[in-house]
Design an enzyme around this catalytic site. Structure first.
Site, PDB file in Angstrom:
ATOM      1  N   GLY A  47      28.148 -53.750  23.438  1.00 55.57           N
ATOM      2  CA  GLY A  47      29.214 -52.740  23.493  1.00 55.57           C
ATOM      3  C   GLY A  47      28.655 -51.390  23.914  1.00 55.57           C
ATOM      4  N   ILE A  68      26.133 -57.605  12.165  1.00 57.91           N
ATOM      5  CA  ILE A  68      26.763 -58.613  11.294  1.00 57.91           C
ATOM      6  C   ILE A  68      25.786 -59.718  10.888  1.00 57.91           C
ATOM      7  CG2 ILE A  68      29.156 -58.193  12.030  1.00 57.91           C
ATOM      8  CD1 ILE A  68      28.810 -60.817  13.785  1.00 57.91           C
ATOM      9  N   GLN A  87      35.677 -59.517  16.084  1.00 53.35           N
ATOM     10  CA  GLN A  87      35.441 -59.756  17.523  1.00 53.35           C
ATOM     11  C   GLN A  87      33.961 -59.823  17.866  1.00 53.35           C
ATOM     12  OE1 GLN A  87      38.504 -60.036  19.189  1.00 53.35           O
ATOM     13  NE2 GLN A  87      39.278 -59.594  17.133  1.00 53.35           N
ATOM     14  N   TYR A 155      27.422 -71.478  23.602  1.00 57.84           N
ATOM     15  CA  TYR A 155      28.484 -70.498  23.277  1.00 57.84           C
ATOM     16  C   TYR A 155      29.717 -71.214  22.728  1.00 57.84           C
ATOM     17  CZ  TYR A 155      32.313 -67.192  24.049  1.00 57.84           C
ATOM     18  OH  TYR A 155      33.424 -66.390  23.880  1.00 57.84           O
ATOM     19  N   LYS A 159      31.655 -71.125  18.856  1.00 55.36           N
ATOM     20  CA  LYS A 159      33.072 -70.858  18.582  1.00 55.36           C
ATOM     21  C   LYS A 159      33.702 -72.026  17.813  1.00 55.36           C
ATOM     22  CE  LYS A 159      33.352 -66.769  20.433  1.00 55.36           C
ATOM     23  NZ  LYS A 159      33.501 -65.598  19.564  1.00 55.36           N
ATOM     24  N   ARG A 223      42.043 -70.234  36.264  1.00 50.24           N
ATOM     25  CA  ARG A 223      41.980 -69.760  34.885  1.00 50.24           C
ATOM     26  C   ARG A 223      43.313 -69.115  34.502  1.00 50.24           C
ATOM     27  NH1 ARG A 223      38.017 -72.287  35.245  1.00 50.24           N
ATOM     28  NH2 ARG A 223      35.850 -71.755  34.817  1.00 50.24           N
ATOM     29  N   ASP A 286      30.338 -74.383  33.133  1.00 51.71           N
ATOM     30  CA  ASP A 286      31.704 -73.928  33.450  1.00 51.71           C
ATOM     31  C   ASP A 286      32.653 -75.109  33.590  1.00 51.71           C
ATOM     32  OD1 ASP A 286      31.835 -71.246  33.404  1.00 51.71           O
ATOM     33  OD2 ASP A 286      31.627 -70.942  35.565  1.00 51.71           O
TER      34      ASP A 286
HETATM   35  P1  NAD Z   1      32.106 -57.400  24.347  1.00 49.76           P
HETATM   36  O1  NAD Z   1      30.680 -57.812  24.603  1.00 49.76           O
HETATM   37  O2  NAD Z   1      32.685 -56.313  25.159  1.00 49.76           O
HETATM   38  O3  NAD Z   1      32.301 -57.048  22.811  1.00 49.76           O
HETATM   39  C1  NAD Z   1      31.578 -57.658  21.779  1.00 49.76           C
HETATM   40  C2  NAD Z   1      31.104 -56.568  20.853  1.00 49.76           C
HETATM   41  O4  NAD Z   1      30.430 -57.145  19.730  1.00 49.76           O
HETATM   42  C3  NAD Z   1      30.098 -55.618  21.520  1.00 49.76           C
HETATM   43  O5  NAD Z   1      30.516 -54.287  21.331  1.00 49.76           O
HETATM   44  C4  NAD Z   1      28.778 -55.902  20.801  1.00 49.76           C
HETATM   45  O6  NAD Z   1      27.947 -54.756  20.747  1.00 49.76           O
HETATM   46  C5  NAD Z   1      29.277 -56.375  19.447  1.00 49.76           C
HETATM   47  N1  NAD Z   1      28.317 -57.235  18.753  1.00 49.76           N
HETATM   48  C6  NAD Z   1      27.714 -58.351  19.233  1.00 49.76           C
HETATM   49  N2  NAD Z   1      26.876 -58.846  18.305  1.00 49.76           N
HETATM   50  C7  NAD Z   1      26.971 -58.048  17.217  1.00 49.76           C
HETATM   51  C8  NAD Z   1      26.346 -58.026  15.953  1.00 49.76           C
HETATM   52  N3  NAD Z   1      25.412 -58.941  15.621  1.00 49.76           N
HETATM   53  N4  NAD Z   1      26.675 -57.061  15.071  1.00 49.76           N
HETATM   54  C9  NAD Z   1      27.605 -56.113  15.396  1.00 49.76           C
HETATM   55  N5  NAD Z   1      28.210 -56.057  16.582  1.00 49.76           N
HETATM   56  C10 NAD Z   1      27.893 -57.019  17.499  1.00 49.76           C
HETATM   57  O7  NAD Z   1      32.980 -58.739  24.481  1.00 49.76           O
HETATM   58  P2  NAD Z   1      34.561 -58.921  24.463  1.00 49.76           P
HETATM   59  O8  NAD Z   1      34.939 -59.453  25.775  1.00 49.76           O
HETATM   60  O9  NAD Z   1      35.225 -57.726  23.940  1.00 49.76           O
HETATM   61  O10 NAD Z   1      34.694 -60.131  23.426  1.00 49.76           O
HETATM   62  C11 NAD Z   1      35.120 -59.954  22.081  1.00 49.76           C
HETATM   63  C12 NAD Z   1      35.217 -61.323  21.422  1.00 49.76           C
HETATM   64  O11 NAD Z   1      36.144 -62.141  22.123  1.00 49.76           O
HETATM   65  C13 NAD Z   1      33.916 -62.100  21.376  1.00 49.76           C
HETATM   66  O12 NAD Z   1      33.863 -62.806  20.154  1.00 49.76           O
HETATM   67  C14 NAD Z   1      34.056 -63.073  22.535  1.00 49.76           C
HETATM   68  O13 NAD Z   1      33.283 -64.235  22.352  1.00 49.76           O
HETATM   69  C15 NAD Z   1      35.531 -63.370  22.464  1.00 49.76           C
HETATM   70  N6  NAD Z   1      36.112 -63.842  23.739  1.00 49.76           N
HETATM   71  C16 NAD Z   1      36.247 -62.976  24.779  1.00 49.76           C
HETATM   72  C17 NAD Z   1      36.818 -63.429  25.962  1.00 49.76           C
HETATM   73  C18 NAD Z   1      37.006 -62.521  27.143  1.00 49.76           C
HETATM   74  O14 NAD Z   1      37.553 -62.981  28.142  1.00 49.76           O
HETATM   75  N7  NAD Z   1      36.606 -61.263  27.098  1.00 49.76           N
HETATM   76  C19 NAD Z   1      37.224 -64.780  26.083  1.00 49.76           C
HETATM   77  C20 NAD Z   1      37.065 -65.623  24.999  1.00 49.76           C
HETATM   78  C21 NAD Z   1      36.528 -65.140  23.819  1.00 49.76           C
END
Ligand code: NAD
Length: 325
Positions: A47, A68, A87, A155, A159, A223, A286
């Site tokens: 992030g 976390i 998230q 991954y 999940k 998708r 994929d």
């Molecule tokens: P992102 O990488 O922008 O956000 C994830 C955030 O989690 C980041 O800010 C990161 O710094 C934080 N993070 C990771 N590990 C951490 C830890 N150990 N402790 C504290 N913070 C931590 O990703 P996103 O796209 O916003 O995804 C959010 C969630 O949605 C994730 O769980 C991802 O797997 C899931 N997801 C996203 C998508 C998508 O299309 N973006 C699709 C399916 C699932």
């Protein structure tokens, strides 16, 4: 429709983990806009500070930098919290293929820490991000909850394990958990940079800079690209959902199907550029096609997404045009 009319008790407090990321920062902003308190927990690993800097001065907002993977951090973050929107995780199928040990530690152990901390703190609802990748190689389209195939990446496994924990924590301890299987989310603040960036922001940035994006495979993969505001709606509606939805996982998408090559051509038109893509090899892990049946979320969460792909992509392009350097 949408989430603008959702109502919670007045002093409700939310915790958004991964709040400095793409989806998390949008959730934090939406909760503050609705007038509720939010704690943003993030270790800033993927992030960005700039995703949340503009929230710093808002009433009811607290940023907690923490990991976390550390249980005490999760306990501290959950104190006095009503709703957890979890998230935090590392995304990207190909990166997980390279780093399975880290994904286990971060995504599974981190989620278990959060569920346990939420349970011990008496959190009312625990909503967590799952992913369409849990469908693995199951050939059926659209994807329906309950019809999952063999997993194709570490991954996806993280999940699926989180969903199992989510279900177990409800049955065993009564923690009301809701898993959201996001399908390719896009929109403002999604990171366009790095080897593991999502296609839409990456293509927009490269095209705006006059560079040639690479399409993995022939571009005929499809998708269910989902605009961020639909995802916000799903998270907030879970916090109001009944017990019959607890312990369950739901597809969160629009329910459409877009081909990558068509998106590429649409983006070129919208950005008024004419650039040929480079076609690269398929990516390991994929799946070729993915789109969602969203009737379970409609029925149990009252999810009624406002934004189809066309509306969402217009808003996303406008945002990137204004905000990309
Ligand atoms: P992102 O990488 O922008 O956000 C994830 C955030 O989690 C980041 O800010 C990161 O710094 C934080 N993070 C990771 N590990 C951490 C830890 N150990 N402790 C504290 N913070 C931590 O990703 P996103 O796209 O916003 O995804 C959010 C969630 O949605 C994730 O769980 C991802 O797997 C899931 N997801 C996203 C998508 C998508 O299309 N973006 C699709 C399916 C699932």
């Amino acid at each position: 429709m949408g989430y603008f009319d959702v109502k919670f008790p007045r002093d409700s407090k939310f915790l958004v983990t991964g709040g400095a990321g793409f989806i998390g920062s949008n959730l934090c902003e939406a909760i503050l806009n609705l007038g509720y308190k939010v704690i943003c927990l993030d270790d800033l690993s993927t992030g960005r500070q700039e995703n949340i800097a503009f929230l710093a001065k808002r009433d009811g907002y607290v940023f907690l930098r923490g990991d976390i993977k550390d249980f005490n951090t999760c306990m501290r973050a959950c104190a006095g919290v009503d709703y957890v929107l979890h998230q935090a995780a590392w995304g990207s199928v190909p990166r997980s293929v390279k780093m399975p040990l880290f994904y286990e530690e971060n995504n599974i152990k981190g989620t278990l820490n959060m569920m346990e901390a939420a349970r011990r703190n008496g959190v009312k609802k625990f909503v967590y991000a799952s992913s369409s990748s849990v469908y693995g190689d199951h050939p059926t389209l659209p994807k329906v909850e309950g019809q999952e195939g063999k997993l194709l990446s570490p991954y996806a496994l993280t999940k699926r394990v989180c969903e199992e924990y989510g279900n177990l924590y409800f049955r065993l301890y009564g923690l009301k958990t809701y898993g959201l299987r996001y399908f390719n989310v896009f929109g403002r603040r999604q990171d366009p940079d790095g080897a593991y960036a999502a296609v839409i922001p990456k293509f927009i940035k490269m095209l705006l800079h006059g560079e040639r994006p690479t399409i993995n495979g022939d571009g005929r993969q499809s998708r269910d690209f989902t605009y961020i505001d639909n995802v916000i709606e799903a998270n907030l509606k879970c916090c109001l959902a009944g017990d019959e939805a607890a312990g369950e996982a739901f597809n969160i998408a629009y329910g459409g199907r877009e081909y990558l090559i068509d998106i590429y051509n649409d983006l070129c038109r919208a950005l008024e550029v004419s650039i040929e893509p480079v076609f690269g090899p398929d990516r390991v892990g994929d799946i070729k096609h993915s789109n969602a049946d969203i009737s379970k979320a409609r029925k149990y969460l009252g999810y009624a997404p406002d934004y189809d792909f066309r509306n969402g992509i217009k808003l996303a392009i406008d945002w990137y045009k204004e905000n990309l350097r």
